[in-house]
Design an enzyme around this catalytic site. Structure first.
Site, PDB file in Angstrom:
ATOM      1  NE  ARG A  40      82.529 -18.026 -28.783  1.00 47.18           N
ATOM      2  CZ  ARG A  40      82.951 -17.508 -30.367  1.00 47.18           C
ATOM      3  NH1 ARG A  40      82.443 -18.973 -31.660  1.00 47.18           N
ATOM      4  NH2 ARG A  40      83.834 -16.811 -30.953  1.00 47.18           N
ATOM      5  CG  ASN A  66      83.733 -11.301 -28.508  1.00 45.50           C
ATOM      6  OD1 ASN A  66      83.410 -13.031 -29.320  1.00 45.50           O
ATOM      7  ND2 ASN A  66      85.084 -10.658 -27.685  1.00 45.50           N
ATOM      8  CD  GLU A  79      88.695 -14.117 -32.036  1.00 45.23           C
ATOM      9  OE1 GLU A  79      87.647 -13.694 -31.599  1.00 45.23           O
ATOM     10  OE2 GLU A  79      89.167 -14.873 -32.725  1.00 45.23           O
TER      11      GLU A  79
HETATM   12  N1  LIG Z   1      80.133  -7.865 -26.831  1.00 45.87           N
HETATM   13  C1  LIG Z   1      80.320  -8.022 -25.921  1.00 45.87           C
HETATM   14  N2  LIG Z   1      79.063  -8.118 -25.044  1.00 45.87           N
HETATM   15  C2  LIG Z   1      78.230  -8.931 -23.948  1.00 45.87           C
HETATM   16  N3  LIG Z   1      79.726  -9.998 -23.854  1.00 45.87           N
HETATM   17  C3  LIG Z   1      81.077 -10.126 -24.184  1.00 45.87           C
HETATM   18  C4  LIG Z   1      80.892  -9.089 -24.984  1.00 45.87           C
HETATM   19  N4  LIG Z   1      82.590  -9.531 -25.919  1.00 45.87           N
HETATM   20  C5  LIG Z   1      82.701 -10.465 -24.675  1.00 45.87           C
HETATM   21  N5  LIG Z   1      81.986 -11.066 -23.565  1.00 45.87           N
HETATM   22  C6  LIG Z   1      82.378 -11.234 -23.209  1.00 45.87           C
HETATM   23  O1  LIG Z   1      83.942 -12.072 -22.465  1.00 45.87           O
HETATM   24  C7  LIG Z   1      84.385 -13.025 -22.758  1.00 45.87           C
HETATM   25  C8  LIG Z   1      85.207 -13.268 -23.557  1.00 45.87           C
HETATM   26  O2  LIG Z   1      85.092 -13.102 -24.759  1.00 45.87           O
HETATM   27  P1  LIG Z   1      86.145 -14.236 -25.847  1.00 45.87           P
HETATM   28  O3  LIG Z   1      87.441 -13.221 -25.708  1.00 45.87           O
HETATM   29  O4  LIG Z   1      85.910 -13.615 -27.187  1.00 45.87           O
HETATM   30  O5  LIG Z   1      85.832 -15.721 -25.555  1.00 45.87           O
HETATM   31  P2  LIG Z   1      84.530 -16.556 -26.251  1.00 45.87           P
HETATM   32  O6  LIG Z   1      83.804 -15.223 -27.280  1.00 45.87           O
HETATM   33  O7  LIG Z   1      85.420 -17.574 -26.696  1.00 45.87           O
HETATM   34  O8  LIG Z   1      83.693 -16.537 -24.902  1.00 45.87           O
HETATM   35  C9  LIG Z   1      82.646 -13.455 -24.004  1.00 45.87           C
HETATM   36  O9  LIG Z   1      82.676 -14.898 -23.064  1.00 45.87           O
HETATM   37  C10 LIG Z   1      81.802 -13.084 -23.268  1.00 45.87           C
HETATM   38  O10 LIG Z   1      81.367 -12.945 -22.164  1.00 45.87           O
HETATM   39 MG   LIG Z   2      85.538 -13.936 -28.424  1.00 47.74          MG
END
Ligand SMILES: Nc1ncnc2c1ncn2[C@@H]1O[C@H](COP(=O)(O)OP(=O)(O)O)[C@@H](O)[C@H]1O
Ligand SMILES: [Mg+2]
Lengths: 117, 146
Positions: free
Chosen positions: B105, B50, B46
């Site tokens: 996503r 990300n 995960e």
């Molecule tokens: N490493 C990262 N850098 C920038 N934004 C991030 C990062 N990790 C997560 N995010 C933000 O947090 C949101 C939620 O993450 P997550 O719960 O993993 O859902 P998803 O990956 O399905 O969008 C993402 O849509 C993004 O906007």
């Molecule tokens: Mg994610």
């Protein structure tokens, strides 16, 4: 372990058998192939068989939800079967069972959609 | 016992399975249960995903860093990128929140990390990248300590 997917069609039901590890990388190819199957064939319902799936993360949930929306559009149903406890936990966390029915195995899943074996 | 491991790899989706398998192999010396190993693989997947998708916008440039520490019957896993960062971490952690619905996503990444680990700390700022620090106590070593 790499990912692979196999499609089969029984009457108006598309069977999707996944194996290996479903993550963001493999979900891209799954999405392309799965969309192709849904659009090129006369299909109403989908059965997902996860018996051989050894790993899945939230990218897999995303692809399945995306196809669920397409199936719902054509008035069909989505059923998942032979799910491992680990993947079942992911489904529960995401509330997937509110929209996708769970059956024990492929045979029951097909029967529940009116396909006799 | 104190033991640590560090990884640095290109932000490419091909490396997602490499990352989770490597961390799992390192953690195996703690004799975790199958459930614990699956949980660790899932959260690494995960956070690395990300970093690749959100941090670096899937452009294939940039590096992802993993620092992994074993001590006192626990594992700490820090996953870091030097990508775009986040404005609102609290919003990002909400179940089902995603900034990229067009990529299908599910918005469940942070929820899964929080459910599968004992502690999850996210630090991020726009233009300064993101670090996710996660900690998990192994059940077996907990009972051994008592
Ligand atoms: N490493 C990262 N850098 C920038 N934004 C991030 C990062 N990790 C997560 N995010 C933000 O947090 C949101 C939620 O993450 P997550 O719960 O993993 O859902 P998803 O990956 O399905 O969008 C993402 O849509 C993004 O906007
Ligand atoms: Mg994610």
């Amino acid at each position: 372990m790499s990912f692979s997917v196999e499609f089969d069609k029984k009457q108006n039901v598309l069977l999707v058998r996944m194996s290996g590890e479903l993550d963001h990388h493999s979900s891209e190819q799954l999405k392309t192939k799965w969309k192709e199957q849904l659009h090129n064939q006369d299909i109403k319902h989908v059965v997902i068989n996860l018996e051989m799936l050894s790993f899945m993360d939230s990218s897999g949930l995303g692809v399945i939800l995306g196809r669920y929306k397409e199936v719902k559009q054509i008035g069909g149903e989505m059923v998942v079967c032979s799910i491992s406890p680990a993947v079942q936990r992911l489904f529960e966390l995401a509330g997937m069972f509110k929209i996708i029915r769970l059956e024990e195995n492929e045979k029951y899943a097909l029967m529940s959609l009116g396909v006799a074996s | 016992m104190n033991n640590e491991m560090h990884l640095k790899f290109s932000a490419r989706s091909e490396n997602e399975s490499f990352a989770r398998v490597s961390v799992a192999a390192f953690v195996a010396q703690m004799d975790p249960t199958m459930d614990e190993l699956t949980e660790i693989k899932t959260v690494v997947s995960e956070a690395v995903t990300n970093a690749i998708i959100h941090g670096y916008g899937e452009n294939g440039d940039g590096m992802v860093y993993i620092d992994c520490y074993l001590h006192d019957g626990a594992v700490e896993i820090d996953i870091r990128d030097e990508g775009v960062g986040m404005e609102n971490v609290e919003q990002a952690r909400q179940p089902l929140y995603t900034s990229k619905p067009e990529l299908e996503r599910s918005g469940m990444g942070f929820t899964i990390m929080e459910n599968f680990m004992d502690e999850v700390e996210v630090s991020s700022a726009p233009g300064h990248g993101t670090t996710v620090k996660m900690k998990k106590f192994f059940k077996k070593s907990e009972t051994l300590c008592n």
